[in-house]
Scaffold this motif. Structure first.
Motif, PDB file in Angstrom:
ATOM      1  N   CYS A 190      36.159  39.510  30.427  1.00 39.15           N
ATOM      2  CA  CYS A 190      37.268  38.686  30.653  1.00 39.15           C
ATOM      3  C   CYS A 190      37.657  37.900  29.401  1.00 39.15           C
ATOM      4  O   CYS A 190      39.126  37.745  29.052  1.00 39.15           O
ATOM      5  N   ALA A 191      36.761  37.524  28.660  1.00 37.67           N
ATOM      6  CA  ALA A 191      37.124  36.526  27.713  1.00 37.67           C
ATOM      7  C   ALA A 191      37.718  37.371  26.374  1.00 37.67           C
ATOM      8  O   ALA A 191      38.432  37.155  25.585  1.00 37.67           O
ATOM      9  N   LEU A 192      37.039  38.659  26.330  1.00 39.58           N
ATOM     10  CA  LEU A 192      37.311  39.695  25.351  1.00 39.58           C
ATOM     11  C   LEU A 192      39.066  39.914  25.439  1.00 39.58           C
ATOM     12  O   LEU A 192      39.919  40.194  24.630  1.00 39.58           O
ATOM     13  N   HIS A 193      39.393  39.778  26.571  1.00 38.28           N
ATOM     14  CA  HIS A 193      40.876  40.059  27.063  1.00 38.28           C
ATOM     15  C   HIS A 193      41.555  38.716  27.236  1.00 38.28           C
ATOM     16  O   HIS A 193      42.684  38.715  27.841  1.00 38.28           O
TER      17      HIS A 193
ATOM     18  N   ASN B 108      39.599  42.532  40.799  1.00 36.67           N
ATOM     19  CA  ASN B 108      38.488  43.056  41.389  1.00 36.67           C
ATOM     20  C   ASN B 108      37.133  42.298  41.035  1.00 36.67           C
ATOM     21  O   ASN B 108      36.193  42.079  41.818  1.00 36.67           O
ATOM     22  N   ALA B 109      37.043  41.904  39.789  1.00 36.29           N
ATOM     23  CA  ALA B 109      35.841  41.027  39.254  1.00 36.29           C
ATOM     24  C   ALA B 109      35.732  39.850  40.167  1.00 36.29           C
ATOM     25  O   ALA B 109      34.615  39.342  40.729  1.00 36.29           O
ATOM     26  N   GLU B 110      36.860  39.002  40.358  1.00 36.24           N
ATOM     27  CA  GLU B 110      36.746  37.814  41.079  1.00 36.24           C
ATOM     28  C   GLU B 110      36.109  37.963  42.566  1.00 36.24           C
ATOM     29  O   GLU B 110      35.376  37.353  43.077  1.00 36.24           O
TER      30      GLU B 110
ATOM     31  N   CYS C 277      36.687  47.340  39.109  1.00 36.06           N
ATOM     32  CA  CYS C 277      36.894  46.606  37.972  1.00 36.06           C
ATOM     33  C   CYS C 277      36.623  47.311  36.615  1.00 36.06           C
ATOM     34  O   CYS C 277      37.523  47.078  35.587  1.00 36.06           O
ATOM     35  N   ASP C 278      35.711  48.206  36.462  1.00 38.80           N
ATOM     36  CA  ASP C 278      35.360  48.983  35.489  1.00 38.80           C
ATOM     37  C   ASP C 278      36.517  49.826  35.106  1.00 38.80           C
ATOM     38  O   ASP C 278      37.109  50.120  33.917  1.00 38.80           O
ATOM     39  N   LEU C 279      37.158  50.592  35.828  1.00 38.46           N
ATOM     40  CA  LEU C 279      38.385  51.430  35.850  1.00 38.46           C
ATOM     41  C   LEU C 279      39.380  50.679  35.193  1.00 38.46           C
ATOM     42  O   LEU C 279      40.029  51.108  34.219  1.00 38.46           O
ATOM     43  N   ALA C 280      39.675  49.276  35.799  1.00 41.27           N
ATOM     44  CA  ALA C 280      40.792  48.707  35.451  1.00 41.27           C
ATOM     45  C   ALA C 280      40.753  48.205  33.792  1.00 41.27           C
ATOM     46  O   ALA C 280      41.836  48.195  32.976  1.00 41.27           O
TER      47      ALA C 280
ATOM     48  N   THR D 292      32.389  36.779  44.380  1.00 37.57           N
ATOM     49  CA  THR D 292      32.053  36.162  45.589  1.00 37.57           C
ATOM     50  C   THR D 292      31.678  36.964  46.708  1.00 37.57           C
ATOM     51  O   THR D 292      30.769  36.341  47.475  1.00 37.57           O
ATOM     52  N   ARG D 293      32.023  38.281  46.809  1.00 43.73           N
ATOM     53  CA  ARG D 293      31.294  39.172  48.035  1.00 43.73           C
ATOM     54  C   ARG D 293      30.084  39.202  47.528  1.00 43.73           C
ATOM     55  O   ARG D 293      29.073  39.381  48.540  1.00 43.73           O
ATOM     56  N   SER D 294      29.493  39.273  46.350  1.00 47.06           N
ATOM     57  CA  SER D 294      27.888  39.477  45.993  1.00 47.06           C
ATOM     58  C   SER D 294      27.319  38.131  46.576  1.00 47.06           C
ATOM     59  O   SER D 294      26.155  38.307  46.896  1.00 47.06           O
TER      60      SER D 294
END
Length: 1347
Positions: free
Chosen positions: A1119-1122, A1090-1092, A1075-1078, A1096-1098
């Motif tokens: 996500c909101a920033l983008h 990756n964030a989604e 997620c960070d790399l993307a 859910t996996r957490s």
């Protein structure tokens, strides 16, 4: 000015400022009445009485024994600590005593003309006076307040009543022989205090003048007592109404006209005798002022308390050169440079944060011992805020010295208001400067060794582009690697590794970033990255690179320039949310207080602090105590001669003149006044340099030296003149001039007329580009030139060639920014470049215009808070003017991703259209499950046979094929959301294309997505896992772009495949990294994927609810920033609301959403949009939430909804969780009302779970055992049920699935309660409560029936 005890007697309310201006009897009679008459008569009579008593006392002491003072000491009121001892004149023994008169005579006899001896005498005299003052007073506490009380009767403070004592330990001190007069009347405190001061003043005069008495006796006080026990002064006359009134008003001041001390008789006499002026002032102030009685009237600058007397003496004793002899060099300069004032508590906060960073404390041994038992320290970040010039930088630099003394490494950089530097260059300058300083030292060889052992050579060469000094540390230096595409995270990692290299033997590092209000987004991101311990050091040479070291980030910023929308504010907010990792210490630096500034002025002007107090109050009022404002304001006062320095008197000032001096809105006004005093050439040189910011390199000066032809001034010579005035200085890096403060730079720039600036910028740009090109140094000036170009008003650039030149320079800067990546800067440069082009640019300069548009489109899509309307406008323009598919391909790709946000169908259709243009048609006419399975089996068989050849394939050369692979990668994501069978056909095509045409970057994702499809459609977990691990191995084949590939690969491998084989918690790290790399690369599509998966996996893994809530908020913010609000609505908000409900906190909208999500309505929207993955995720959250809170009927309704909608069963992890809760609900409902079908339904789920246990006991064993327990309970097999409950609890506990452990304990509690095993039931409920609390589900924990 004079102090009076009777100012309140002014019947007309006049403040008495002109009291001495009319000395005739009539005016005084009208003002004071009979009080002044009595006073004058008594004062005149007291002079003769005083002389008579002194003579009698001298006779009495003369008749005493010469060898001791026994007869005197035995008198009442004598100091009890005196004992008779032998005295020997001139004795050098370690202890001796002499009469004061004898001591004075000895000093007079032994006096020499040597200046050193004279100075020493005055210093010894002050110590004697200091000891006398200490013997005169004591401190008492009354009503909680400390008060000073005079303990020696003023009439006894005479030279005849003093004895001087010498000891090796204390040196020379003085004591009173007698302290009280037998049978004497008591005096009022005020009278006694001022009487004692005046008497001490006479003694001090006599000591300093080596026995001489004051020149005029009429100014001396009379004895305060007579033999009748009455007091001569009106203050104490009994029976007088007027005097009683005066006594009641004893503490009120009446200012009177000041008398010039220098022309006073006492001061004149002392100066003629060679007594330093500060000592003359001290004596006069003790006496109450020249020409004053010292009691009823005292000068305004005379002593008002003994505390002031002691403070004056301490200052003179501790620093005699400054406060006595006035011989301190540059005593007329403020002492800001050499000493820090008033910042002790703020500095301590920095040092405390440093102690927390290293896990040690400097003072508390007990805490240091206990700290070993405490949790790991948080990462420390110190933020220093305040107004411009308040001393933020100085505070940190003061702490720097202490940190370096403790073995810390200190790196610092400073951001500039004028942003012309290459992205990350300001941050990199901190490393470059430090490495320059280490050259030639013992540290240089250690750094060279660390570079070889801790970093790869290619990584070092990548860094040399930003940190040029690294070249000097390489044995065989090569040119920097400038053509390698490096991700933001990789660049962060390289800088982090460089910190490891510099941190010899794990030294702690302090990194100071100054003026963060001007920092760009890329630099702020790097700061945050440096403050974290690197978790990924895959590119290091050996494991030593993973050695932990301590780092503390220190930042400073102007709080008046940072609002709630500033990127720095967002950064700090995010760091605070990660409360398990960071601790932010805020230090607010305000202006100096009156007390602190008074101390500064006192020590700088070498004057007693009581004398500078009024000046300090005036300056604080005018400047708010802001350090640089204070300095410049005082400079203005000296220039205007309001504040003057005399070599006799020291500093003097005109209070009324300072009050009349206007208050400046800012220090800039004062600096402008100062700058205008410079020679014209020096001012012009400063103005030119100010265009480039707070510092300028010598080679830039060389490039622009001839910018104005023959009329150009000598810039270097002008800077040297400015340096002499303290306006500029040489920076730590050689050949760099730096303004002493950025406010000076701004003031110099403001002096350039607005209408002349653009013309100046044009000339400077022209000189820069021409001379840098001639020196083959064009790259060095790209960003500097572009900064100047973009500050030029567009309408004055009329030459078409010049406009094209400016556009092309912006194009270069935009591409360089995009490569960092710094998307915000890339947008700024590309849009500025387009602004210089006219409407015909597409025809005249097509390639340049297209390049600027493409840079803008890429950056706008990837940039946080990117302008989506502008992005769409730029895309449409490219589609209109593109001459080939190659030109529009990147833009088409961006357009497809934008469409996917609002319509997956439209995005899929556009993708197939683009694939057809690329010659890669995919036939989806047969989209059946059978056809998809058949195609997958075919490719699986072929792939299995040729796996060993895959890594030896040649590279895919056909550009259209490579572009087609990129489009298919996006299609995979779209079909994944739709749960379409087409995903099998598309993933198979990617593998086929790789096998037939060679490999490309997307081939790795092709293998990973093929692995996910094998699991999802065929249910082949083992083969899928094998292909997934192969995809991870293939990543290393693309080392130059590994970080770009990982987000897509990690989403497929860890989110969809290895979740069936490896512990669920082990998948979280790769997913969050992906997620960070993307996000770093602007790959928003896979950042969101990756964030989604991560959130859910957490949830599936039982992550603590508080931590997960914070992480959801942080990811939603990103996500909101983008512009990814749809992801927040579909995935984050439902889970966020469910977790808040489990915790027991009120429902609220997940920012930036305005309202909470309507669950039922949003599910319908997901179905209408064919987004089945989001629908399944929503159902998984809803059924788990309902079942855990005990709403079994609702949980079953969600299970029925799932069965009715999802008819095409695929192996999806969320579906397994839904079926798990559905099976539990069926068992419970079957026990309440018989259902003939329950056993078949649950049996199917249980069998599926048992199969999954064969792949991963960690993730599925506890679920299988809990389903078995519930089935046995429903069937009536209580013995087996009890065993399965216990086994399920143990499995969940050992596999860290705390939420399912809690649920198993709760269900077991109800089971044992049903069996009437109350004790066992209570134990189970207690364990359930504890586990729910550990998970963070407070509301649910409190609903469990526990003790």
């Amino acid at each position: 000015m004079f102090r009076s005890v009777a100012s309140a007697l002014d019947a007309d309310g006049n403040d008495g400022d002109d009291f001495l201006e009319n000395d005739d009897h009539e005016s005084r009679q009208n003002r004071w009445g009979s009080i002044i008459d009595k006073f004058e008569v008594n004062f005149a009579e007291s002079v003769d009485e005083d002389n008579r008593k002194i003579f009698q006392f001298q006779q009495a002491t003369a008749s005493s024994t010469t060898d001791d003072y026994f007869s005197v000491l035995s008198a009442p009121g004598m100091a009890s600590h005196y004992n008779p001892v032998a005295r020997f004149a001139g004795s050098h023994s370690t202890f001796s005593r002499r009469k004061f008169t004898e001591w004075i005579q000895l000093q007079r006899t032994n006096a020499s003309g040597d200046m050193s001896d004279i100075k020493k005498y005055f210093e010894r005299s002050l110590r004697i006076i200091y000891s006398l003052v200490l013997k005169t007073i004591i401190s008492t506490v009354k009503s909680g307040k400390t008060e000073v009380v005079v303990t020696v009767h003023p009439d006894l403070i005479t030279s005849e009543n003093i004895m001087v004592q010498y000891s090796a330990e204390d040196g020379e001190t003085a004591h009173f022989i007698q302290t009280e007069i037998e049978g004497g009347s008591s005096l009022e405190e005020l009278t006694k205090k001022y009487g004692a001061m005046k008497a001490l003043g006479l003694v001090a005069y006599e000591i300093l003048m080596r026995g001489d008495m004051p020149p005029v006796s009429v100014f001396l006080p009379s004895s305060l007592s007579d033999m009748r026990g009455t007091v001569h002064l009106p203050l104490s006359v009994r029976g007088s109404d007027e005097c009683c009134e005066a006594r009641n008003l004893a503490k009120i001041k009446v200012p009177r006209k000041a008398v010039d001390e220098y022309e006073g008789r006492i001061t004149t006499a002392m100066l003629k005798a060679g007594v330093p002026y500060p000592l003359c002032q001290f004596v006069v102030d003790l006496l109450g002022g020249e020409c004053s009685d010292g009691l009823l009237f005292r000068s305004d600058v005379s002593f008002a308390s003994f505390s002031d007397v002691l403070l004056d003496l301490k200052q003179m004793i501790n620093n005699p050169e400054a406060f006595i002899h006035l011989s301190v060099r540059d005593q007329w300069k403020l002492a800001f440079v050499n000493k820090m004032y008033g910042r002790e508590s703020e500095k301590k906060m920095i040092m405390d944060a440093a102690s927390r960073t290293t896990g040690t404390t400097s003072n508390d041994a007990l805490f240091e011992a206990l700290s070993l038992l405490l949790p790991r320290n948080k990462r420390q970040i110190v933020m220093v805020s305040g107004k411009p010039g308040s001393g933020k930088t100085r505070l940190v630099m003061e702490a720097k010295t202490d940190l370096e003394n403790k073995g810390w490494i200190f790196l610092s950089c400073k951001f500039d208001r004028i942003v012309h530097a290459e992205p990350l260059s300001v941050m990199a300058s901190a490393f470059d400067e430090f490495l320059e300083q280490c050259l030639g030292s013992s540290r240089q060889q250690q750094i060279c060794t660390n570079l070889k052992s801790l970093m790869l050579s290619d990584d070092v060469l990548i860094l040399t582009k930003h940190v040029p000094c690294l070249i000097k540390y390489l044995d065989n230096p090569r040119a920097p690697l400038t053509d390698v595409e490096v991700s933001k995270e990789h660049m962060h990692q390289l800088f982090h590794q460089l910190l490891h290299v510099l941190s010899l033997a794990g030294q702690p590092v302090a990194f100071f970033a100054d003026d963060l209000q001007w920092a760009d987004g890329a630099s702020i991101d790097l700061l945050v990255a440096l403050s974290k311990a690197s978790e990924h050091n895959s590119s290091t040479v050996n494991s030593d690179a993973n050695m932990a070291f301590k780092i503390m980030l220190i930042g400073s910023y102007r709080d008046n320039e940072v609002d709630g929308d500033h990127s720095l504010t967002h950064m700090l907010d995010q760091l605070k949310k990660r409360n398990s990792a960071f601790e932010v210490t805020h230090i607010d630096v305000r202006g100096f207080t009156r007390e602190t500034l008074n101390q500064i002025l006192s020590e700088s002007f070498c004057l007693p602090s009581r004398r500078t107090k009024s000046l300090a109050e005036l300056i604080v009022h005018k400047t708010d105590g802001i350090a640089i404002h204070v300095i410049e304001f005082i400079g203005r006062l000296t220039t205007d001669r309001i504040l003057c320095h005399s070599f006799v008197k020291g500093w003097e000032w005109d209070n009324e003149g300072i009050e009349r001096c206007p208050i400046s809105d800012s220090v800039a006004e004062l600096l402008v006044f100062k700058l205008n005093k410079l020679p014209p050439d020096a001012l012009t040189a400063l103005q030119i340099c100010s265009v480039f910011g707070i510092q300028i390199e010598q080679r830039i000066i060389n490039f622009v030296q001839d910018f104005d032809g023959d009329q150009t001034v000598d810039i270097t010579a002008g800077l040297k003149v400015a340096a002499e005035r303290g306006l500029v200085e040489m920076a730590r890096t050689p050949d760099v001039f730096k303004f002493a403060h950025d406010i000076i730079s701004q003031a110099a720039f403001d002096l350039i007329l607005v209408e002349e600036r653009s013309v100046l910028f044009q000339k400077l740009v022209s000189a820069l580009i021409k001379n840098a090109s001639a020196a083959n140094d064009s790259d060095f000036v790209v960003f500097i030139s572009v900064d100047l170009i973009n500050r030029i008003k567009k309408d004055i650039v009329t030459d078409p060639e010049e406009r094209v030149l400016y556009a092309s320079m912006n194009e270069k800067a935009g591409k360089k920014a995009l490569a960092v990546p710094d998307f915000s800067s890339a947008v700024k440069y590309s849009e500025s470049g387009l602004a210089f082009l006219d409407a015909c640019a597409w025809e005249t300069h097509h390639d340049l215009t297209m390049s600027l548009h493409q840079t803008s489109i890429t950056a706008l899509y990837s940039c946080p808070n990117g302008k989506k309307d502008l992005l769409k406008e730029r895309i449409e323009i490219v589609f209109q003017h593109a001459k080939s598919l190659d030109e529009e391909f990147k833009t088409r790709n961006v357009w497809i991703r934008l469409l996917s946000v609002t319509s997956l169908e439209d995005a899929i259709n556009e993708s197939h259209i683009l694939l057809n243009k690329l010659g890669e048609h995919i036939d989806l006419s047969d989209n059946s499950s059978r056809h998809a399975c058949s195609e997958l089996l075919r490719v699986k068989e072929s792939f299995s046979k040729n796996k060993h050849q895959f890594s030896t394939l040649s590279r895919m050369e056909d550009l259209n094929k490579r572009n087609a692979m990129r489009v298919i990668s996006s299609l995979m994501v779209f079909y994944h959301h739709q749960r379409s069978n087409s995903i099998g056909l598309v993933s198979s095509r990617m593998v086929d294309m790789t096998m037939n045409y060679g490999y490309c970057e997307e081939s790795v994702f092709g293998v990973a997505s093929f692995a996910a499809t094998l699991v999802r459609i065929l249910g082949d977990i083992d083969e899928g896992a094998s292909c997934a691990r192969m995809a991870l191995a293939l990543v290393s084949k693309f080392r130059h772009c590994v970080d770009m590939l990982l987000p897509a690969v990690y989403a497929a491998v860890y989110g969809l495949v290895l979740i069936w084989k490896e512990p669920i918690q082990a998948t979280l790290g790769p997913l969050v990294r992906g997620c960070d790399l993307a996000f770093d690369y602007g790959n928003i599509q896979f950042a969101v994927a990756n964030a989604e998966l991560y959130v859910t996996r957490s949830f599936h893994g039982g992550k603590n609810i508080d931590v997960l809530l914070d992480e959801i908020e942080a990811l939603a913010h990103k996500c909101a920033l983008h512009g990814q609000l749809h992801s927040i609505r579909r995935f984050f908000a439902p889970l966020y609301n469910a977790l808040r409900d489990l915790k027991g906190i009120s429902e609220q909208a997940l920012a930036p959403l305005d309202c909470c999500i309507n669950t039922d309505g949003s599910r319908d929207c997901l179905l209408s949009g064919n987004d089945y993955i989001a629908f399944e995720t929503r159902l998984m959250i809803d059924i788990a939430h309902s079942f855990i809170l005990g709403d079994i009927e609702k949980a079953r309704s969600f299970a029925d909804m799932f069965g009715g909608v999802i008819t095409r069963k695929q192996r999806v992890f969320n579906n397994v969780i839904i079926e798990f809760y559905a099976g539990l609900a069926e068992c419970q409902l079957a026990r309440k009302a018989f259902d003939a079908d329950w056993k078949a339904k649950v049996g199917k789920i249980r069998n599926s779970m048992e199969e999954l246990c064969g792949h991963s006991k960690w993730n599925f064993e506890n679920k299988f055992l809990l389903l078995r327990a519930e089935c046995h309970f429903t069937e009536g097999d209580m013995s087996e049920a009890a065993k399965c409950y216990e086994s399920s609890i143990a499995s969940a506990c050992s596999h860290k699935l705390v939420h399912e452990e809690a649920m198993a304990c709760e269900l077991a509690g109800y089971f044992f309660k049903d069996q009437e095993n109350e004790s066992k039931s209570k134990i189970m409920f207690a364990q359930a409560h504890k586990a729910y609390m550990k998970w963070g589900a407070v509301k649910k924990a409190n609903e469990v029936p526990h003790t």
